[in-house]
Each structure stands twice: as C-alpha cells, then as structure tokens.
Design an enzyme around this catalytic site. Structure first.
Site, short mmCIF file in Angstrom:
data_model
loop_
_atom_site.label_atom_id
_atom_site.label_comp_id
_atom_site.label_asym_id
_atom_site.label_seq_id
_atom_site.Cartn_x
_atom_site.Cartn_y
_atom_site.Cartn_z
CG ASN A 199 31.25 36.55 45.46
OD1 ASN A 199 32.07 37.28 45.63
ND2 ASN A 199 30.48 36.69 44.18
CD GLU A 237 37.61 46.11 41.53
OE1 GLU A 237 37.21 44.94 41.36
OE2 GLU A 237 37.92 46.63 42.46
CD GLU A 277 33.78 46.48 39.60
OE1 GLU A 277 32.84 45.85 39.19
OE2 GLU A 277 34.80 47.01 39.13
CB CYS A 321 28.62 39.82 40.61
SG CYS A 321 30.33 39.79 40.08
#
Ligand code: NAP
Length: 491
Positions: free
Chosen positions: A165, A472, A264, A298
């Site tokens: 994505n 991150e 993640e 997300c």
C-alpha cells in the site's frame, strides 16, 4: 468515472522501462529462470515482468548481506549518514518518475504518490541525522569498584518485508534505520508492487551503498522464499509491515531462533467527533483519514463515531464531499478515488457494505460496485452502521466511511477500544481536558487530536495489542536495529 485507456503512454512506458527487472544481490542484478507479472490495478494490464525468486535466491541474498555486515558496521556513522543523504536527494530529484511508477503499480492518485515519495525520502534524511547520534552510557557500579559502559551495536543482517500500500515509504522506513544503525539487509517487497523497491535499489546503488548492504528479492511465493531465510541463524532481525494474520505466522517462525522482530500490523482506527468539535476541521480530517490511499491504509478511519447532536449534519456534509470526489485512473488529473489493489479487495468491500446494509446501515452515497476494467469502488458513506457489522471488526481497506452515533464519552471510549487492534485513533473536540482524557484512554499506539494524519518520519509510528510490536521513525526508530551491550570494567 473517467474512461480508462488501457495502453501506456510514452512517459508511462519510459518510467516502467527504467526499472531494473532482476534481483539485486551483492551489488549486482541477477535474472531468474521464471518471472512474474506486475499489473496496473486501474486496467488489469500487465505493466512488465520482474524476477520471481525461489529459496536459493533468498539464501544467496542473505549470504551477501551476512558477508557485508562486518565492514558496514565498521563504516563511520558519518559516512553511513552521507550515503543516506545522497539517496534522500536522489529520491526528491526523481520524484516525477518515481511517483508515476508508484501510481502505475499501486493505483494511488499521482498527487498522493508524489507525497509518498517525499515522505519516503524524509526517512532517509531523518535516519541520516540519527546515524551520528548513537550514544551510550558510562556510570559507576553501585559498589564503586567497577564502571558500566553501555554501547549500542547493530543487530546484524536484517530481513525487511513490506506491503503493497505504500511501496516506497514502507521500504525507506525500514532501510533508513537499518543502514543508519550499521545493519545490512534483504528487502522483500509485496508481489503486487515490486517496482518502487527495485527503482530504490538502483538509487541506493548509485548513492554509494556498498555491495551486499542492501539486497532486494521479489517473489510470487513469499513463504517459500522467506521461511529458510527466517530460520537461518545468519538472520538477526525481521522487520515486517503487513497484515496481523501474516505477522502472527512470522512471529511463530522467528520464535525458533529467538530472532528480534518489529511488527507493523493491521488497524481498526476509531475516528471520534464530539459535538463541540470544529465540524469543518472534522470533515477535512475524516476525508484525509478515510481517503488517503483510497482507504487502503493501516491508519484509515475504519469506524467513525459521531456524537448524536451533530451526526446528521456531519454525515450530510461528508457525503456531499465524498460524492464529489473524481474516480478514475490515478494518472488522470484531479482523480482522488483510484482503483483498489485487486479484484479481491473490491469483492471484500462489496461484501462488507452488503453485510452492513443487511444489519440496518443506510447508504448516503456510493455503495454499489462499478463495472471494469480496473478494480474500482466508489467513495461511499454509510450511516447507522451497528457495531455488529463485520466492517467494524475488520479493516475495510476501501473508500467506505462507516458512521455510527454515540451519546457519552465513556460509551464511545469503550466502543472504540472494543477491538483487538490498537494502531491509531482520531479525536475531534475543542475541549482540551476532554481531548486529553480520551487520547489517554484510547488503547492505541498513536492518536490524532484534531488532525486526520499522524504519519511523520520524526514521530514514533506503531501500534499496541494486535497492531504490532516496536516503533518506526522518531527518536526510537533506530533502536529497532540496535542491541545494547553492557561492558563491565574493573577499576
Ligand atoms: P500481507 O498480505 O500481510 O503482506 C505483507 C507482506 O508480507 C507482503 O510482502 C507479502 O508478500 C508478505 N508475505 C505474505 N505471506 C508471507 C509469508 N508466509 N512469509 C513471508 N512473507 C509473507 O499484507 P498486505 O495485504 O500486503 O498489506 C496490507 C496490510 O498491511 C494491512 O493489514 C495493513 O493494515 C497493513 N499495514 C500496516 C502498516 C503499519 O505500519 N502498521 C502499514 C501499512 C500496511 P506477497 O505480497 O507476495 O503476498
């Protein structure tokens, strides 16, 4: 929807032809016996074919990363930072070509793709700056007879797996901190979007990344490719971005060698609008949080809770704005609603909307799939979506805003937290005390208070519960690729 011409124009063809099609291993490009197609989700057309790696290719890439590890760890932090800065500039100078590649393979509108390239480049700048700040510690032992030195050292060869994505930004968000920390890596992009990572590999090569420090393998069989690499003791770290289901499988594999992991994973973000909110700002925020990447993020607002006194106005205005968003191929001017990634994504969204309607949700705009070619689904607003609807328990991953009313702060916090996910939440209120109370009460790694986008390379991105492990970006992002070493020194 604008008519889609299924052939590539000259600019598009040139951009696709500019991407190397092989595996990047040990600083060289290698061909494989078989190749796999890369499709344009707006047309279904094959854009090109790229290498399809098998287990032996993966182990060759891991060997190259392991061989390069010692020298790379010894490279000065300044030199590692300088290389990342060169790559940062190269990405920005090449933004037109790279954005076009991202749009062609992934479908997002060109303006968003340009934004993603800038966002991706910023990870390299941020971690170039962090590379020279790897501090440690020195303290006397409580007994006074020795000293404690604490050093931070690279964890070692790292496996980096990215989703489709954000094909460029998810790669730089991992490669940046890995390289800054002194780790070599093998990157495996998603099958549907390998081109951004392959283009990035060439940019890193030209920016001076030594052979073996970054390796890229593309495949149509990720389990067969990755499992031997994950189980190989030369791998010291897995950093994964993708679905919670795949993340759980990979965690089980990593347990076998007690490998460090960063995960993640998926989200189910609540977007909460109180009746004292600035509604103009809340609608802009909802559009950003819902429509970024055509809803395929997300961080997408998955459940939109609006306090009862303002839900009618909010729903009407959001529906007007969503209905006016142009749909079409991402390369066309002004398009906001590009295609979804594939036919399965369209089928999933269609099913989720049908399920919500059966349970009493009303459609204010959209709600019907459209004919091909391409994987299009229109911007959709649903109201009165009950908590029992399947879309409240799974990522919609499409341009569907699911609205539901609420009455009290306690009620909405309980409902918002009623999910195994915990990536991000959004809160709109003009009340500072209420805003902070709700931000603290939400079970998520991130919250946007009166803002619909939280992603920033300088901020710690990540989730709690089944949305992941680790962070991150931000000051802590580099820690994911570092081990602490304590050295006891006798006096
Ligand atoms: P996915 O199906 O989990 O795939 C992610 C990556 O894992 C792809 O490269 C995929 O390869 C690979 N993979 C799949 N099975 C594997 C296996 N058995 N062993 C090793 N690798 C394997 O997720 P996706 O559909 O690409 O991405 C969407 C998901 O990512 C959503 O759930 C979204 O929320 C999440 N996401 C999270 C974040 C975050 O920061 N938290 C950011 C972006 C996306 P193939 O492509 O070949 O299947």
């Amino acid at each position: 929807m604008t008519q889609t011409d299924t052939s590539l124009n000259r600019l598009e063809q040139t951009a696709i032809d500019s991407v190397p099609a092989g595996l990047y291993i040990g600083g060289e490009w290698r061909e494989t016996a078989t190749t796999m197609p890369v499709l344009d989700p707006a047309t279904g057309q094959v854009l090109c074919r790229v290498a399809d790696a098998g287990p032996a290719d993966g182990l060759a890439a891991l060997a190259a990363a392991a061989d390069a590890q010692r020298d790379w760890a010894r490279t000065s932090p300044r030199e590692r930072g300088d290389i990342l800065m060169r790559a940062h500039r190269a990405l920005l100078e090449d933004v037109d070509r790279l954005a076009l590649i991202a749009t062609l393979e992934m479908g997002k509108p060109l303006a968003e793709a340009r934004g993603e390239i800038a966002y991706a480049a910023e990870f390299f700048r941020w971690f170039a700056e962090e590379a020279v700040r790897l501090d440690g510690g020195y303290m006397p032992a409580p007994g006074g007879n020795s000293r404690f030195l604490v050093a931070r050292q690279p964890v070692g060869p790292s496996l980096l797996i990215t989703p489709w994505n954000f094909p460029m930004a998810m790669a730089t968000r991992k490669i940046g901190p890995a390289l800054a920390a002194g780790c070599t890596c093998v990157v495996k992009p998603a099958e549907q979007t390998p081109l951004c990572t392959l283009a990035l590999a060439r940019i890193l090569h030209e920016s001076g990344v030594p052979a073996g420090v970054v390796n890229v393998v593309t495949t149509s069989d990720p389990g067969a490719l990755m499992t031997p690499m994950i189980l190989d003791e030369r791998s010291r770290k897995l950093s994964f971005t993708g679905s919670t289901a795949v993340g759980k499988k990979l965690l089980e594999q990593c347990a076998r060698t007690v490998m460090r992991t960063s995960m993640e994973l998926g989200g189910n973000a609540p977007f909460i609008v109180f009746d004292d909110a600035d509604l103009d700002a809340a609608i802009e925020g909802a559009l950003a949080a819902k429509m970024r990447n055509i809803g395929q993020a997300c961080t997408a607002a998955n459940r939109i809770f609006v306090q009862r006194a303002v839900i009618d106005e909010f729903a009407r205005r959001l529906a007007e704005r969503m209905a006016a968003l142009p749909m079409g191929r991402g390369t066309e001017a002004d398009v906001v609603v590009g295609p979804l990634i594939d036919g399965d994504a369209v089928a999933k969204v269609t099913e989720l909307v049908a399920d919500a309607r059966e349970r009493g949700a009303r459609v204010l705009t959209g709600g019907e799939s459209v004919d091909g070619p391409g994987n299009f689904y229109p911007a959709t607003v649903l109201v009165d979506v009950p908590d029992s609807a399947r879309m409240c328990h799974t990522e919609i991953f499409g341009p569907v805003a699911a609205l539901t009313p609420f009455d009290t702060e306690d009620e909405v916090v309980t409902r918002a937290n009623d999910t195994p996910y915990g990536l991000v939440g959004y809160v709109y209120t003009e009340g500072l005390r209420r805003g902070l109370r709700v931000c603290e009460a939400l079970e998520s790694g991130m919250v946007g208070l009166n803002q619909g986008v939280v992603s920033n390379p300088a901020a710690p991105f990540g989730g709690v519960k089944e949305s992941g492990l680790g962070r991150e970006g931000g000051l802590v992002g580099i820690d994911e690729f570092l081990e602490l070493k304590y050295i006891g020194v006798a006096l």
